[in-house]
Write a protein that holds these residues in place. Structure first.
Motif: not given
Length: 186
Positions: A89, A92, A95, A98-99, A167, A171-172, A179, A181-182
């Motif tokens: 992750l 990126f 992302l 966001r995480a 997520k 994503q991974t 990934p 997208p969220s």
């Protein structure tokens, strides 16, 4: 991370002050009130809140770790698969940001779950020390609201934790070449 530790620490400091007020009683509290309103007291309070925030965050993390690990195994069977997903992750930045934000909200909920329990107990003890009308009713309402709010923080922590793991897994996933997208949450 500074702000989330401070947000958690302010709740812990408030619970501590309420406990002190309960122990000191009305006469002592009245005498100390002017000193508590001073600028030096505010600086000491801010520093104390930050330090307490670190302690509460670590204690809450330790207390909820077994439950968090059980939730994580729904999406990652081993610690190494989870670690690999976190590393992937980081490739990126959007992302990962966001995480990080989601983990920040999770840490605040986790800390405030424990703060809420401490605040409820401290408020109840303080109200027992002072005389006022309808005290049993008010103590009951404060206790009920405190427990419901603690339950709310627990549910928010759990939901954020599960969503974060879900997520991250999506994503991974090795099955995807890039990934996923969220999705924005409402």
């Amino acid at each position: 991370m500074f702000v989330e530790v401070l947000v958690v620490g302010i709740g812990a400091l408030t619970a501590g002050v309420l406990l002190f007020i309960a122990l000191a009683g009305p006469t002592t509290t009245t005498k100390l009130a002017p000193a508590a309103a001073s600028s030096p007291a505010a600086v000491v309070g801010l520093a104390t809140a930050y330090a307490l925030g670190i302690l509460i965050d670590r204690a809450a993390d330790a207390a909820l770790s077994p439950h968090r690990r059980r939730l994580r195994t729904q999406f990652f069977p081993t610690n190494s698969t989870y670690a690999q997903a976190r590393l992937r992750l980081n490739d990126f930045p959007a992302l990962a940001a966001r995480a990080d934000y989601a983990r920040s909200r999770m840490r605040i909920c986790r800390g405030w779950l424990f703060n809420n329990l401490a605040l409820t107990l401290a408020a109840d003890l303080t109200m027992l020390r002072y005389s006022f009308e309808h005290r049993p009713l008010i103590i009951s309402v404060v206790t009920l609201l405190g427990m419901l709010t603690a339950l709310g923080f627990y549910r928010a922590w759990r939901t954020l934790t599960v969503t974060g793991y879900r997520k991250l897994a999506e994503q991974t996933s090795p099955a995807t070449s890039s990934p996923v997208p969220s999705q924005a949450q409402p």
